[in-house]
Write an enzyme that holds these catalytic residues in place. Structure first.
Site, short mmCIF file in Angstrom:
data_model
loop_
_atom_site.label_atom_id
_atom_site.label_comp_id
_atom_site.label_asym_id
_atom_site.label_seq_id
_atom_site.Cartn_x
_atom_site.Cartn_y
_atom_site.Cartn_z
N HIS A 41 -21.70 -15.46 -11.36
CA HIS A 41 -22.01 -14.03 -11.43
C HIS A 41 -20.84 -13.10 -11.13
O HIS A 41 -20.75 -12.04 -11.73
CB HIS A 41 -23.19 -13.64 -10.51
CG HIS A 41 -23.46 -12.16 -10.45
ND1 HIS A 41 -24.09 -11.49 -11.48
CD2 HIS A 41 -23.18 -11.22 -9.51
CE1 HIS A 41 -24.19 -10.20 -11.15
NE2 HIS A 41 -23.64 -10.01 -9.97
N ASP A 54 -19.91 -18.05 -15.88
CA ASP A 54 -20.45 -17.14 -16.90
C ASP A 54 -19.59 -17.06 -18.16
O ASP A 54 -18.44 -16.61 -18.10
CB ASP A 54 -20.59 -15.72 -16.33
CG ASP A 54 -21.36 -15.66 -15.03
OD1 ASP A 54 -21.19 -16.57 -14.19
OD2 ASP A 54 -22.12 -14.70 -14.83
N HIS A 109 -26.48 -17.91 -8.44
CA HIS A 109 -25.95 -16.75 -9.15
C HIS A 109 -26.04 -15.54 -8.24
O HIS A 109 -27.13 -15.04 -7.98
CB HIS A 109 -26.81 -16.56 -10.41
CG HIS A 109 -26.22 -15.62 -11.39
ND1 HIS A 109 -25.23 -16.00 -12.28
CD2 HIS A 109 -26.44 -14.31 -11.63
CE1 HIS A 109 -24.90 -14.97 -13.03
NE2 HIS A 109 -25.61 -13.93 -12.65
N HIS A 168 -17.75 -13.39 -11.87
CA HIS A 168 -16.80 -13.44 -12.98
C HIS A 168 -15.35 -13.59 -12.52
O HIS A 168 -14.42 -13.35 -13.28
CB HIS A 168 -16.93 -12.21 -13.90
CG HIS A 168 -18.22 -12.16 -14.66
ND1 HIS A 168 -18.39 -11.41 -15.81
CD2 HIS A 168 -19.42 -12.76 -14.44
CE1 HIS A 168 -19.63 -11.56 -16.26
NE2 HIS A 168 -20.28 -12.37 -15.44
N GLU A 208 -25.32 -16.33 -19.32
CA GLU A 208 -26.04 -15.04 -19.26
C GLU A 208 -25.31 -13.89 -19.95
O GLU A 208 -25.92 -12.88 -20.27
CB GLU A 208 -26.34 -14.65 -17.81
CG GLU A 208 -25.11 -14.26 -17.02
CD GLU A 208 -25.38 -13.31 -15.86
OE1 GLU A 208 -26.56 -13.07 -15.54
OE2 GLU A 208 -24.41 -12.80 -15.28
N ASN A 215 -29.07 -12.54 -13.76
CA ASN A 215 -29.68 -11.21 -13.90
C ASN A 215 -29.66 -10.70 -15.34
O ASN A 215 -30.46 -9.85 -15.71
CB ASN A 215 -28.98 -10.20 -12.98
CG ASN A 215 -27.48 -10.21 -13.12
OD1 ASN A 215 -26.84 -11.25 -12.98
ND2 ASN A 215 -26.91 -9.06 -13.40
N HIS A 216 -28.76 -11.23 -16.17
CA HIS A 216 -28.68 -10.76 -17.57
C HIS A 216 -29.51 -11.61 -18.54
O HIS A 216 -29.38 -11.44 -19.76
CB HIS A 216 -27.23 -10.74 -18.05
CG HIS A 216 -26.43 -9.60 -17.46
ND1 HIS A 216 -26.65 -8.29 -17.80
CD2 HIS A 216 -25.45 -9.59 -16.52
CE1 HIS A 216 -25.82 -7.52 -17.12
NE2 HIS A 216 -25.08 -8.28 -16.33
FE LIG Z 1 -22.37 -12.75 -15.45
FE LIG Z 2 -24.91 -12.07 -13.31
#
Ligand SMILES: [Fe+2]
Ligand SMILES: [Fe+2]
Length: 278
Positions: free
Chosen positions: A177, A8, A152, A179, A39, A67-68
């Site tokens: 996801h 990410d 993710h 991070h 994302e 998700n983002h």
């Molecule tokens: Fe992320």
């Molecule tokens: Fe995410």
């Protein structure tokens, strides 16, 4: 085939480290194809068409999300016109965009890139395991030279399960996801490269890419804190390097890559061109 999946990209700091280093990474690691999860590229939340163009210009071939993906709403009307920008494959039918793409290298080799999203501690979406199973029936190794899956998700258990579920059917399953990079890069018994999370490309003097003061206060006081702001110090580029066998599509090696910023540097131990990490 030599592949790189960047975790990410968070905010300007993450974009800067990726854009700055990508040309030499492509050259020194002799990369054939680069995928980056974007994302969080737009100030921590979502992505824009301008940012997509900047990343492509720097040498990113395909951008995955999670998700983002829709945080910047302008991307909803953009995504159907850009086959190189993916959203999770297991979003409900009718959702704009696509979760996979088959991409041809200049020498004719073909790569399937898949973006799927986990469900544990995440939004209720379609089953990613069934989604992958169907897709891999339609695009098996052999029909393409390599298959790279960006899975993710939050839970390490679900991501590891996806690795084993796909073992032998894809070249690599790399998580995004969380991070935070995990230290479990390995080739699974049937030949699929796996790492639970590639880690973010972002400022690690933070709480998963957000300024630490406000983020910490949310845990210290049981009340909503101020809006989280993206951390903008020097970023570490975190990615997974994978080399595949073109005949079988299975993995020959996987190694984490960490470059710049606060994290301990790690350069893949592969035959490279030029000098090592700085
Ligand atoms: Fe992320
Ligand atoms: Fe995410």
């Amino acid at each position: 085939m030599r592949l790189l999946l960047c975790g990410d990209i968070v905010g300007r700091a993450g974009r800067t480290v990726v854009i700055e280093h990508m040309p030499r990474l492509r050259r020194e690691l002799r990369l054939d194809f680069v995928v980056a999860n974007g994302e969080n590229a737009a100030h921590g939340f979502g992505i824009t068409d301008t940012i997509c163009a900047e990343l492509y210009a720097a040498g990113v071939d395909v951008i995955t999300t999670g998700n983002h993906v829709w945080d910047k709403r302008e991307i909803i009307s953009y995504i159907d016109g850009d086959p190189r920008l993916l959203r999770p494959i297991n979003f409900p039918a009718g959702t704009p965009g696509k979760g996979h793409g088959v991409f041809s290298l200049t020498d004719g080799r073909k790569l399937l890139v898949v973006n799927a999203m986990a469900r544990l501690f995440m939004d209720a979406i379609d089953d990613p395991f069934i989604g992958l199973d169907k897709l891999l029936d339609a695009h098996p190794l052999g029909a393409v030279n390599a298959i790279l899956v960006d899975f993710h998700g939050e839970a390490t258990s679900e991501k590891m399960s996806m690795g084993h579920f796909c073992d032998g059917r894809v070249s690599a399953v790399i998580g995004t996801h969380s991070h935070v990079p995990t230290a479990d890069a390995q080739i699974l018994p049937n030949g699929t490269a796996y790492q639970t999370d590639a880690g973010m490309c972002g400022d690690y003097d933070s709480v998963i890419g957000m300024q630490k003061e406000a983020a910490v206060l949310r845990f210290v006081r049981k009340m909503p804190g101020e809006r989280l702001q993206v951390a903008e110090g020097a970023a570490t580029l975190c990615a997974a390097f994978v080399e595949t066998d073109d005949a079988t599509g299975l993995a020959r090696r996987i190694a984490p890559l960490r470059l710049g910023g606060r994290l301990t540097a790690h350069w893949p131990e592969v035959e490279t061109v030029g000098v090592a990490a700085s």
